[in-house]
Design an enzyme around this catalytic site. Structure first.
Site, PDB file in Angstrom:
ATOM      1  CG  ASP A  98       0.523   7.884  12.239  1.00 57.79           C
ATOM      2  OD1 ASP A  98      -0.090   6.897  11.800  1.00 57.79           O
ATOM      3  OD2 ASP A  98       0.669   8.944  11.610  1.00 57.79           O
ATOM      4  CG  ASP A 194      -0.547   3.612   8.520  1.00 58.92           C
ATOM      5  OD1 ASP A 194      -0.576   4.648   7.822  1.00 58.92           O
ATOM      6  OD2 ASP A 194       0.058   2.575   8.179  1.00 58.92           O
ATOM      7  CD  GLU A 245      -3.699   6.245   5.534  1.00 58.54           C
ATOM      8  OE1 GLU A 245      -3.100   6.821   4.638  1.00 58.54           O
ATOM      9  OE2 GLU A 245      -3.284   5.195   6.045  1.00 58.54           O
ATOM     10  CG  HIS A 319       2.934  11.517   5.542  1.00 58.05           C
ATOM     11  ND1 HIS A 319       1.677  11.549   6.124  1.00 58.05           N
ATOM     12  CD2 HIS A 319       3.288  10.225   5.461  1.00 58.05           C
ATOM     13  CE1 HIS A 319       1.305  10.308   6.390  1.00 58.05           C
ATOM     14  NE2 HIS A 319       2.263   9.476   5.995  1.00 58.05           N
ATOM     15  CG  ASP A 320       1.220   8.912   2.536  1.00 51.65           C
ATOM     16  OD1 ASP A 320       2.431   8.783   2.804  1.00 51.65           O
ATOM     17  OD2 ASP A 320       0.314   8.347   3.170  1.00 51.65           O
TER      18      ASP A 320
HETATM   19  O1  TEU Z   1      -0.470   5.215   3.776  1.00 50.12           O
HETATM   20  C1  TEU Z   1      -1.401   4.349   3.257  1.00 50.12           C
HETATM   21  C2  TEU Z   1      -1.494   4.278   1.791  1.00 50.12           C
HETATM   22  O2  TEU Z   1      -1.830   3.260   1.245  1.00 50.12           O
HETATM   23  C3  TEU Z   1      -1.224   5.436   0.976  1.00 50.12           C
HETATM   24  O3  TEU Z   1      -1.496   6.677   1.351  1.00 50.12           O
HETATM   25  C4  TEU Z   1      -0.006   5.253   0.193  1.00 50.12           C
HETATM   26  O4  TEU Z   1       1.052   6.024   0.648  1.00 50.12           O
HETATM   27  C5  TEU Z   1      -0.341   5.646  -1.208  1.00 50.12           C
HETATM   28  O5  TEU Z   1      -1.504   4.993  -1.573  1.00 50.12           O
HETATM   29  C6  TEU Z   1       0.716   5.210  -2.125  1.00 50.12           C
HETATM   30  O6  TEU Z   1       0.325   5.480  -3.429  1.00 50.12           O
HETATM   31  C7  TEU Z   1      -0.072   5.025   5.081  1.00 50.12           C
HETATM   32  C8  TEU Z   1       0.967   6.059   5.460  1.00 50.12           C
HETATM   33  O7  TEU Z   1       0.368   7.327   5.441  1.00 50.12           O
HETATM   34  C9  TEU Z   1       2.124   5.929   4.546  1.00 50.12           C
HETATM   35  O8  TEU Z   1       3.081   6.932   4.741  1.00 50.12           O
HETATM   36  C10 TEU Z   1       2.722   4.557   4.763  1.00 50.12           C
HETATM   37  O9  TEU Z   1       3.743   4.325   3.839  1.00 50.12           O
HETATM   38  C11 TEU Z   1       1.666   3.458   4.611  1.00 50.12           C
HETATM   39  O10 TEU Z   1       0.465   3.736   5.291  1.00 50.12           O
HETATM   40  C12 TEU Z   1       2.178   2.168   5.188  1.00 50.12           C
HETATM   41  O11 TEU Z   1       2.249   2.233   6.575  1.00 50.12           O
END
Ligand code: TEU
Length: 539
Positions: A98, A194, A245, A319-320
């Site tokens: 990542d 990310d 992403e 994971h989100d």
């Molecule tokens: O996530 C980006 C992000 O904005 C989303 O997926 C977020 O978790 C969701 O919109 C919340 O409602 C990435 C990562 O995957 C995430 O785990 C991190 O917290 C985020 O970036 C910050 O680095």
């Protein structure tokens, strides 16, 4: 090596914290991943994506990086990492990591320097203002944090311990490319980037009178320049695969990010299909899936990326996100298989999130004490402050929290923690682990696991799955998600039933490729697809 190897690949996402603990700490570790590589090889995946394992205070589970060159002791050592990389390669698989370069932890040396004074050489690595604007953090509240000692605010689009980097600064960009090269020289095979479309914030930092500020920094003014620069400087020389992403991007931008001639990224994740239960964009409310919208989004992105020459990463889970089977289905193995067929036969590179291949479900936590995620805990406080009753807040979290996808991998029926750890797990398990686990799955030829395995094998065997054009079939019953892939004189039709009721499908089957429930033919022009059934057949 085929330059487009990632187009033929299936990627498996590992959230190391919840994958496999070998030390009894309650948190998964790198050696735990190495121990399970044979499991991944048997499943048939080509690429393993590790979410962040760098040194971090773990306020956002590693997405707050304090040192890009070190492994967090929570996960092991650099030696463990090197071994994992070697062992992955020894099995003919690839490893991607990542890359979190929109922000660093406020514990990173750069920020520690930057906060010392306004004229510190690192000050300009971050974004400081005398006055905040009205932009909001994605984790709730203002996106600006006051720094008393130097009398300015710094920008954080996520948690206040995640300070946004200033990509306008060429020195910062050089540091990032050097760091990417460090990992490239080690031999890793690529990166998942990310929130990479948020890097360019613009220069005006004006108030947003109609939204939360995202329209100014999403796909911002210099974003394509930055990504192209990073790609030509650091990714392409190492033959790295890249998946960006993308937060709230558009199809037009998606094509620009991934058209090969532009040398930016190989593919992207967008999240529009995972917001179909966010009425008016509001995540923190309970709402059913808007299935019509889901189909429209897939139609638009699949057909549009195909005709525009771009490339999609296709996925339901990460994971989100809450577990897909619980969200788009009824949590049953049938629904898990139906979702897998739907996504794996689409145009793009499919991603499997750990445990998805077992049909793992969201855990249905009942108290706030069971949650760990910073976004969830902020949302809880905000909703309670707004006067939403405790019970309702907990019911919203049980369907929307990111922790729903972060419970430990269910390896076996071994007590007390499903073979994940001998210690106390950092977060509780879903209570169905005695039935839903990898050991049971491997011993049952009709399991979700073997369905995934079959889908992966079909992708390798039939070029139409990787490179056929895609067209949606929108004239069928409203509960059906259906599309066809076409390559030369072949036509592969995929029909999935997202409802629990059987549905009649007026299509003619020639040769069945995959189907997990008995299909009853009405006559040679029609068949019945059971609730949560899915079928792929040559027409
Ligand atoms: O996530 C980006 C992000 O904005 C989303 O997926 C977020 O978790 C969701 O919109 C919340 O409602 C990435 C990562 O995957 C995430 O785990 C991190 O917290 C985020 O970036 C910050 O680095």
């Amino acid at each position: 090596m085929n330059g487009n190897w990632w187009k033929e690949a299936v990627v498996y996402q590992i959230y190391p914290r919840s994958f496999n603990d070998t030390t009894g700490s309650g948190t998964g570790d790198l050696n735990g991943v190495t121990k399970r590589l044979d499991y991944l090889k048997d499943l048939g995946v080509d690429v393993v994506w590790l979410t962040p394992v760098y040194k971090s205070p773990q306020h956002d589970n590693g997405y707050d990086i304090a040192n890009y060159y070190e492994i967090d002791p929570l996960y092991g050592t650099m030696k463990d990492f090197d071994e994992l990389l070697n062992e992955t390669h020894a099995r003919g698989m690839k490893l991607i990591m990542d890359l979190v370069v929109n922000h660093t932890s406020t514990e990173h040396d750069w920020f520690q320097e930057a906060k010392k004074s306004k004229d510190n050489p690192y000050r300009d690595y971050y974004i400081w203002r005398d006055e905040p604007n009205n932009w909001e953090s994605k984790f709730g509240g203002s996106a600006w944090e006051w720094h008393e000692a130097t009398g300015q605010y710094y920008l954080h689009l996520f948690d206040k311990t995640q300070a946004d980097l200033n990509w306008e600064n060429p020195k910062l960009r050089e540091e990032i490319y050097r760091m990417v090269e460090f990992w490239g020289k080690k031999g890793i095979n690529g990166f998942r980037l990310d929130v990479v479309n948020l890097l360019s914030k613009g220069e005006t930092f004006e108030d947003d009178h109609v939204g939360d500020g995202r329209r100014f920094y999403t796909d911002g003014p210099r974003i394509h320049e930055y990504i192209h620069e990073m790609s030509t400087r650091a990714f392409l020389p190492y033959g790295m695969m890249t998946v960006g992403e993308m937060s709230s991007t558009t199809l037009e931008q998606g094509v620009l990010y991934t058209r090969p001639d532009r040398q930016e990224l190989d593919m992207i994740f967008h999240f529009h299909h995972l917001k179909v239960d966010y009425p008016d964009g509001e995540k923190w409310t309970k709402a059913p899936i808007n299935f019509e919208q889901l189909k429209e989004i897939f139609t638009k992105w699949q057909e549009g990326m195909d005709s525009g020459g771009g490339w999609n990463a296709v996925f339901w889970s990460n994971h989100d996100q809450p577990r897909a089977g619980s969200r788009f289905g009824d949590g049953s193995p049938e629904a898990a298989k139906m979702l897998a067929t739907t996504i794996h036969l689409l145009n793009g590179t499919p991603y499997i999130y750990q445990g998805e291949e077992l049909g793992m479900t969201s855990p249905a936590f009942k108290t706030i004490e069971e949650y760990r995620d910073v976004e969830t805990l902020n949302a809880y406080d905000l909703l309670r402050e707004q006067g939403v009753p405790e019970k309702e807040v907990l019911s919203i979290l049980a369907s929307k929290s990111r922790d729903n996808g972060r419970t430990p991998m269910q390896w076996s029926g071994e007590k007390p923690h499903a073979g994940f750890t001998n210690g106390t797990p950092w977060i509780g398990l879903a209570d169905n682990w005695e039935t839903i686990n990898a050991e049971n799955a491997i011993n049952d030829s009709s399991s979700v696991y073997y369905h995934f395995k079959q889908l992966i094998q079909l992708r390798k065997k039939h070029p139409i799955i990787q490179s056929g054009s895609v067209q949606f079939l929108d004239h069928l019953h409203h509960a059906l998600f259906a599309y066809e892939r076409v390559l030369d004189d072949k036509r592969l039709v995929v029909v999935s039933n997202f409802s629990s009721e059987a549905v009649e499908v007026p299509l003619q089957i020639h040769e069945v490729l995959i189907s997990h429930l008995p299909i009853q033919s009405v006559d040679d022009q029609k068949f019945v697809l059971p609730g949560y059934g899915a079928i792929a057949f040559f027409a």
